[in-house]
Design an enzyme around this catalytic site. Structure first.
Site: not given
Ligand code: PBG
Length: 323
Positions: A118, A120, A128, A194, A204, A216, A247, A273, A312
């Protein structure tokens, strides 16, 4: 009409032997993927707020942490490389490549290393994508950058790449670039469904990737849009993704089965997360027992049909003695 006999449901729930006999879900280290944050120029480790024993590591500390995880039986990792220098158009992926190289030099085939692809963490604005002068997505430039990141990761030895950006066409673009660079054997695990979500907050901070303006929602999926959510995964499959992923996990439970049936591909779930942090917070407040809560969520993801789970808690689940 048959009146159900008393005890007809309770009888078989009474003992652990019976409950285990009738359990229909299992998972072990083969199905769990542990995220790893490696921060360029960081010395040592620093905890990620809210995520329990999860840390951001400098390279040496990351290798030590992964060695401990491996010894404990973790086999699958997904790498989030966090570069120290950021750009707007010309992005460098040297930190990605050198980190992958260091991990594979140390551990070889003892582990399977996925690399999150990615932009970002690499862009000054935290989006991203590469943006044009008006702040809109420059799709062509973005696809080129993503393909470059994927090729650099694969050339450094990544066992798989995992695009998480949600740009249309990125899987086809990355596949073509990997093939052209001689990486036909490197699989793509696409973040294919996603959602735009409130549950990415702790990540983040860890990945230094919070958008500096806006959000986003113009590229991640709206939770209300079931058709878009399924079609996005179908599109990734059509473009050549080898594995799909939904996700956040809990906001996608109903989609895992349908996506797997329609595409015929393995569909994983990412317990993100914020989901993991909610378990940590519940336990900290004394409202839940952490290990039991973690296992409960992982079993439900398996019950919903998840082929694999990014969490995690992968190392914690191992410590609980899962196979
Ligand atoms: C990056 C990305 C994100 C996550 C995984 N890859 C964050 C987002 O899209 O803002 C989130 C993973 C998590 O919250 O554990 N594009």
């Amino acid at each position: 009409m048959i009146t159900a006999a008393p005890w007809s449901r309770l009888r078989l729930r009474r003992t652990e032997h019976l409950r285990d006999l009738l359990a229909e879900t299992t998972f072990g280290s083969a199905q769990l993927i542990q995220p790893v944050f490696v921060v360029e120029d960081l010395i040592g480790s620093e905890p990620v707020p809210g995520l329990g024993d999860t840390a951001r590591h400098g390279r040496a500390a990351a290798l030590e942490s992964m060695a401990r995880d491996l010894a404990a039986g973790v086999r699958h990792f997904i790498l989030f490389p966090v570069p120290s220098s950021k750009g707007t158009r010309a992005l460098s992926f040297s930190h990605v490549a050198s980190t992958v190289e260091a991990i594979k030099r140390e551990f070889g085939d003892a582990l399977h290393l996925w690399v999150d692809i990615c932009l970002c963490s690499s862009t000054t604005h935290g989006h991203c994508a590469i943006l044009d002068d008006e702040g809109a997505i420059d799709l062509d430039a973005t696809l080129e950058a993503l393909a470059q990141a994927a090729v650099d990761a694969a050339s450094a030895g990544a066992d798989g790449v995992s695009p998480s950006d949600m740009m249309d066409g990125r899987v086809a673009h990355i596949r073509a670039a990997l093939d052209a660079a001689g990486h036909r054997q490197v699989p793509i695990m696409s973040y294919s469904t996603k959602f735009a979500s409130q549950f990415y907050g702790p990540f983040r901070g860890a990945a230094d990737s919070a958008p500096q303006h806006g959000n986003r929602r113009h590229y991640q999926i709206d939770v209300r849009a079931r058709r878009d959510a399924i079609a996005s995964s179908i599109r990734c499959a059509d473009e050549g993704a080898d594995l799909l992923m939904v996700k956040p996990a809990m906001t996608s439970l109903d989609l895992i089965g349908p996506i797997g049936e329609i595409t015929g591909l393995g569909v994983g779930a990412y317990q993100v997360s914020g989901e993991y942090a909610s378990l940590v917070a519940l336990a900290e407040k004394g409202f839940a027992e952490f290990d039991a809560a973690l296992l409960e969520t992982l079993h439900v993801l398996r019950r919903a049909g998840a082929a694999f789970i990014i969490t995690y808690g992968a190392r914690r689940a191992r410590a609980l003695g899962l196979s």
